[in-house]
Design a protein around this motif. Structure first.
Motif, PDB file in Angstrom:
ATOM      1  N   LYS A   1      -8.322 -30.810   9.828  1.00 26.70           N
ATOM      2  CA  LYS A   1      -8.904 -29.465   9.776  1.00 26.70           C
ATOM      3  C   LYS A   1      -7.881 -28.410  10.210  1.00 26.70           C
ATOM      4  CE  LYS A   1     -13.746 -30.766  10.435  1.00 26.70           C
ATOM      5  NZ  LYS A   1     -14.959 -30.614  11.278  1.00 26.70           N
ATOM      6  N   ARG A   2      -7.037 -28.769  11.158  1.00 26.57           N
ATOM      7  CA  ARG A   2      -6.027 -27.815  11.622  1.00 26.57           C
ATOM      8  C   ARG A   2      -4.971 -27.581  10.538  1.00 26.57           C
ATOM      9  NH1 ARG A   2      -4.412 -29.531  17.695  1.00 26.57           N
ATOM     10  NH2 ARG A   2      -4.138 -27.296  18.013  1.00 26.57           N
ATOM     11  N   ILE A   3      -4.627 -28.635   9.821  1.00 28.11           N
ATOM     12  CA  ILE A   3      -3.678 -28.499   8.719  1.00 28.11           C
ATOM     13  C   ILE A   3      -4.277 -27.621   7.621  1.00 28.11           C
ATOM     14  CG2 ILE A   3      -2.481 -29.751   6.876  1.00 28.11           C
ATOM     15  CD1 ILE A   3      -2.253 -32.117   8.859  1.00 28.11           C
ATOM     16  N   GLU A   4      -5.540 -27.878   7.308  1.00 26.87           N
ATOM     17  CA  GLU A   4      -6.224 -27.088   6.281  1.00 26.87           C
ATOM     18  C   GLU A   4      -6.362 -25.626   6.689  1.00 26.87           C
ATOM     19  OE1 GLU A   4      -9.935 -28.999   5.727  1.00 26.87           O
ATOM     20  OE2 GLU A   4      -9.109 -30.776   4.732  1.00 26.87           O
ATOM     21  N   SER A   5      -6.476 -25.380   7.983  1.00 29.58           N
ATOM     22  CA  SER A   5      -6.673 -24.005   8.448  1.00 29.58           C
ATOM     23  C   SER A   5      -5.486 -23.113   8.118  1.00 29.58           C
ATOM     24  CB  SER A   5      -6.939 -23.987   9.957  1.00 29.58           C
ATOM     25  OG  SER A   5      -5.790 -24.380  10.689  1.00 29.58           O
ATOM     26  N   PHE A   6      -4.288 -23.696   8.000  1.00 27.59           N
ATOM     27  CA  PHE A   6      -3.114 -22.903   7.629  1.00 27.59           C
ATOM     28  C   PHE A   6      -3.239 -22.411   6.190  1.00 27.59           C
ATOM     29  CE2 PHE A   6      -1.373 -24.388  11.505  1.00 27.59           C
ATOM     30  CZ  PHE A   6      -0.299 -23.563  11.812  1.00 27.59           C
ATOM     31  N   SER A   7      -3.664 -23.300   5.304  1.00 25.34           N
ATOM     32  CA  SER A   7      -3.865 -22.890   3.909  1.00 25.34           C
ATOM     33  C   SER A   7      -5.004 -21.891   3.800  1.00 25.34           C
ATOM     34  CB  SER A   7      -4.167 -24.127   3.044  1.00 25.34           C
ATOM     35  OG  SER A   7      -3.066 -25.012   3.004  1.00 25.34           O
ATOM     36  N   ASP A   8      -6.056 -22.097   4.575  1.00 23.82           N
ATOM     37  CA  ASP A   8      -7.191 -21.161   4.556  1.00 23.82           C
ATOM     38  C   ASP A   8      -6.764 -19.784   5.025  1.00 23.82           C
ATOM     39  OD1 ASP A   8      -8.777 -23.231   3.704  1.00 23.82           O
ATOM     40  OD2 ASP A   8      -9.603 -23.688   5.695  1.00 23.82           O
TER      41      ASP A   8
ATOM     42  N   LYS B   1      -5.430 -14.175   4.016  1.00 22.59           N
ATOM     43  CA  LYS B   1      -4.582 -13.023   4.344  1.00 22.59           C
ATOM     44  C   LYS B   1      -3.574 -12.686   3.244  1.00 22.59           C
ATOM     45  CE  LYS B   1      -5.930 -12.411   8.725  1.00 22.59           C
ATOM     46  NZ  LYS B   1      -6.422 -11.141   9.306  1.00 22.59           N
ATOM     47  N   GLY B   2      -3.439 -13.580   2.270  1.00 16.57           N
ATOM     48  CA  GLY B   2      -2.437 -13.361   1.242  1.00 16.57           C
ATOM     49  C   GLY B   2      -1.037 -13.644   1.738  1.00 16.57           C
ATOM     50  N   TRP B   3      -0.918 -14.560   2.703  1.00 17.52           N
ATOM     51  CA  TRP B   3       0.373 -14.913   3.272  1.00 17.52           C
ATOM     52  C   TRP B   3       0.972 -16.108   2.536  1.00 17.52           C
ATOM     53  CZ3 TRP B   3      -1.361 -14.971   9.125  1.00 17.52           C
ATOM     54  CH2 TRP B   3      -1.648 -13.650   9.520  1.00 17.52           C
ATOM     55  N   SER B   4       2.286 -16.232   2.595  1.00 19.04           N
ATOM     56  CA  SER B   4       2.972 -17.335   1.937  1.00 19.04           C
ATOM     57  C   SER B   4       3.021 -18.559   2.852  1.00 19.04           C
ATOM     58  CB  SER B   4       4.397 -16.923   1.568  1.00 19.04           C
ATOM     59  OG  SER B   4       5.106 -18.018   1.023  1.00 19.04           O
ATOM     60  N   GLU B   5       2.837 -19.737   2.245  1.00 17.54           N
ATOM     61  CA  GLU B   5       2.981 -20.987   2.980  1.00 17.54           C
ATOM     62  C   GLU B   5       4.366 -21.585   2.793  1.00 17.54           C
ATOM     63  OE1 GLU B   5      -0.549 -23.730   3.235  1.00 17.54           O
ATOM     64  OE2 GLU B   5      -1.123 -22.591   1.430  1.00 17.54           O
ATOM     65  N   THR B   6       5.199 -20.906   2.007  1.00 14.36           N
ATOM     66  CA  THR B   6       6.568 -21.366   1.794  1.00 14.36           C
ATOM     67  C   THR B   6       7.522 -20.312   2.332  1.00 14.36           C
ATOM     68  OG1 THR B   6       6.670 -20.347  -0.412  1.00 14.36           O
ATOM     69  CG2 THR B   6       5.892 -22.635  -0.266  1.00 14.36           C
ATOM     70  N   GLY B   7       8.722 -20.748   2.633  1.00  8.06           N
ATOM     71  CA  GLY B   7       9.724 -19.831   3.164  1.00  8.06           C
ATOM     72  C   GLY B   7      10.823 -20.608   3.855  1.00  8.06           C
ATOM     73  N   THR B   8      11.909 -19.924   4.191  1.00  8.35           N
ATOM     74  CA  THR B   8      13.057 -20.565   4.827  1.00  8.35           C
ATOM     75  C   THR B   8      12.709 -21.024   6.241  1.00  8.35           C
ATOM     76  OG1 THR B   8      14.571 -19.159   3.573  1.00  8.35           O
ATOM     77  CG2 THR B   8      15.457 -20.271   5.521  1.00  8.35           C
ATOM     78  N   LEU B   9      13.025 -22.271   6.535  1.00 11.47           N
ATOM     79  CA  LEU B   9      12.800 -22.821   7.862  1.00 11.47           C
ATOM     80  C   LEU B   9      14.038 -22.601   8.729  1.00 11.47           C
ATOM     81  CD1 LEU B   9      11.059 -26.192   6.900  1.00 11.47           C
ATOM     82  CD2 LEU B   9       9.976 -24.172   7.888  1.00 11.47           C
ATOM     83  N   THR B  10      13.840 -22.184   9.948  1.00  7.53           N
ATOM     84  CA  THR B  10      14.941 -21.936  10.872  1.00  7.53           C
ATOM     85  C   THR B  10      15.274 -23.217  11.624  1.00  7.53           C
ATOM     86  OG1 THR B  10      14.241 -19.645  11.178  1.00  7.53           O
ATOM     87  CG2 THR B  10      15.717 -20.564  12.843  1.00  7.53           C
TER      88      THR B  10
ATOM     89  N   ALA C   1       4.352 -13.205  12.059  1.00  4.13           N
ATOM     90  CA  ALA C   1       5.020 -12.029  12.614  1.00  4.13           C
ATOM     91  C   ALA C   1       6.525 -12.258  12.798  1.00  4.13           C
ATOM     92  CB  ALA C   1       4.382 -11.654  13.951  1.00  4.13           C
ATOM     93  N   LEU C   2       6.905 -13.474  13.190  1.00  2.10           N
ATOM     94  CA  LEU C   2       8.317 -13.743  13.480  1.00  2.10           C
ATOM     95  C   LEU C   2       9.116 -14.191  12.266  1.00  2.10           C
ATOM     96  CD1 LEU C   2       8.183 -15.532  16.966  1.00  2.10           C
ATOM     97  CD2 LEU C   2       8.541 -13.121  16.444  1.00  2.10           C
ATOM     98  N   TYR C   3       8.465 -14.857  11.306  1.00  5.81           N
ATOM     99  CA  TYR C   3       9.209 -15.413  10.179  1.00  5.81           C
ATOM    100  C   TYR C   3       8.749 -14.910   8.814  1.00  5.81           C
ATOM    101  CZ  TYR C   3      10.746 -18.614  13.823  1.00  5.81           C
ATOM    102  OH  TYR C   3      11.262 -19.136  14.986  1.00  5.81           O
ATOM    103  N   GLY C   4       7.613 -14.248   8.767  1.00  2.00           N
ATOM    104  CA  GLY C   4       7.141 -13.687   7.509  1.00  2.00           C
ATOM    105  C   GLY C   4       6.364 -14.655   6.646  1.00  2.00           C
ATOM    106  N   HIS C   5       6.168 -15.885   7.126  1.00  2.00           N
ATOM    107  CA  HIS C   5       5.421 -16.897   6.368  1.00  2.00           C
ATOM    108  C   HIS C   5       4.893 -17.939   7.350  1.00  2.00           C
ATOM    109  CE1 HIS C   5       8.825 -19.641   6.922  1.00  2.00           C
ATOM    110  NE2 HIS C   5       9.629 -18.632   6.586  1.00  2.00           N
ATOM    111  N   LEU C   6       4.111 -18.901   6.815  1.00  2.00           N
ATOM    112  CA  LEU C   6       3.509 -19.922   7.666  1.00  2.00           C
ATOM    113  C   LEU C   6       4.175 -21.289   7.530  1.00  2.00           C
ATOM    114  CD1 LEU C   6      -0.335 -19.182   7.327  1.00  2.00           C
ATOM    115  CD2 LEU C   6       1.320 -18.260   8.959  1.00  2.00           C
TER     116      LEU C   6
ATOM    117  N   ALA D   1      -3.672 -18.556   4.998  1.00  2.00           N
ATOM    118  CA  ALA D   1      -2.739 -17.995   4.017  1.00  2.00           C
ATOM    119  C   ALA D   1      -3.489 -17.392   2.831  1.00  2.00           C
ATOM    120  CB  ALA D   1      -1.769 -19.074   3.537  1.00  2.00           C
ATOM    121  N   GLN D   2      -4.500 -18.118   2.367  1.00  2.00           N
ATOM    122  CA  GLN D   2      -5.292 -17.629   1.234  1.00  2.00           C
ATOM    123  C   GLN D   2      -6.081 -16.383   1.620  1.00  2.00           C
ATOM    124  OE1 GLN D   2      -7.917 -20.592  -0.363  1.00  2.00           O
ATOM    125  NE2 GLN D   2      -8.507 -19.359  -2.132  1.00  2.00           N
TER     126      GLN D   2
END
Length: 279
Positions: A247-254, A259-268, A208-213, A256-257
């Motif tokens: 498992k917590r690390i894998e949950s981000f990829s799960d 929801k169709g969200w991106s796992e890449t993006g600009t880091l603040t 919601a805040l950055y548009g990616h994970l 993203a897949q």
């Protein structure tokens, strides 16, 4: 009628079972009963505590001094920055207006962060100084604020109080402080289900805040590295109930897949004053 006086067998009242075996059965049965009763009381107390209005929870928290006044200007600046992020996260998570989050920065090397009653969230220097960017920091804050959103502190406390009352009734010293025993101002022990629920909310917040994970899974890689470094020592309290890092690390990829969200993006990047305050 003929009177008889038969000889009574010597072992008529003696069990053929080994006494140790009977004792073991009784002991195991007693332990199992205590575990089941404690589980029922914990779940029941947790459910009932979740019905307590949040305003009542805040009144309970107000009875305890959770403030940590710090005159250091750098520490105050960090607290202000963390509070601003917390306010953004609260809005992203749609917290009710009365569910105000209050951030407490603790200038301690303790590797920890936790949420407790009344929306109070404690963030420790030992953990904050290891975070590489704002995205990772928001993941951590989002996780802790999610505990407040889902009323995990009061539910955890309710379950602990129910068990404590039962132990007191069974003979435990009644002069011990129940609220103190259950950790009102320290890390409450959340269930794995609670932790997973907060992880999911943290992912939603990051998107919601950055548009990616991007940056979110890095938080759990930090935990993994810290755990590996401490494997020959006592595990940190923060790690005790949290799901496995992998498992917590894998949950981000799960997520993203799914929801169709991106796992890449600009880091603040983190502000300069934030990084400089730890060196």
């Amino acid at each position: 009628m003929q009177y008889e006086n038969p000889q009574i067998p010597e072992d008529i009242n003696t069990s053929k079972e080994n006494p140790l075996k009977e004792f073991s059965v009784l002991l195991v049965g007693s332990i199992a009963l205590v575990i089941v009763v404690s589980l029922v009381l914990s779940l029941g107390g947790s459910w009932l505590a979740g019905l307590i209005p949040y305003n009542a929870e805040k009144k309970v928290a107000s009875l305890y001094d959770v403030s940590a006044h710090d005159d250091n200007s750098d520490h105050q600046q960090i607290t202000k920055y963390l509070q601003q992020l917390a306010d953004k996260i609260s809005k992203a998570q749609n917290l009710p207006e009365e569910m105000k989050i209050t951030i407490h920065y603790m200038h301690s090397d303790t590797m920890n962060a936790f949420a407790t009653l009344g929306g109070n969230v404690f963030m420790f220097k030992g953990l904050l100084e290891k975070l590489p960017n704002e995205n990772t920091l928001v993941t951590l804050l989002g996780h802790e604020i999610a505990h407040v959103k889902y009323r995990h502190p009061i539910k955890s406390l309710g379950g602990g109080i129910a068990v404590s009352i039962a132990m007191t009734t069974l003979g435990r010293s009644a002069d011990s402080q129940i609220l103190g025993d259950t950790g009102l101002l320290s890390t409450l022990h959340f269930s794995r289900k609670m932790e997973q629920q907060s992880d999911i909310e943290a992912m939603n917040t990051l998107k919601a805040l950055y548009g990616h994970l991007n940056g979110g899974a890095e938080l759990f890689r930090i935990f993994h590295n810290e755990r590996a470094a401490m494997e020959s020592k006592e595990p940190a309290e923060f790690f005790s109930t949290h799901p496995q890092d992998e498992k917590r690390i894998e949950s981000f990829s799960d997520m993203a897949q799914k929801k169709g969200w991106s796992e890449t993006g600009t880091l603040t990047p983190l502000p300069d004053f934030y990084r400089n305050a730890f060196h």
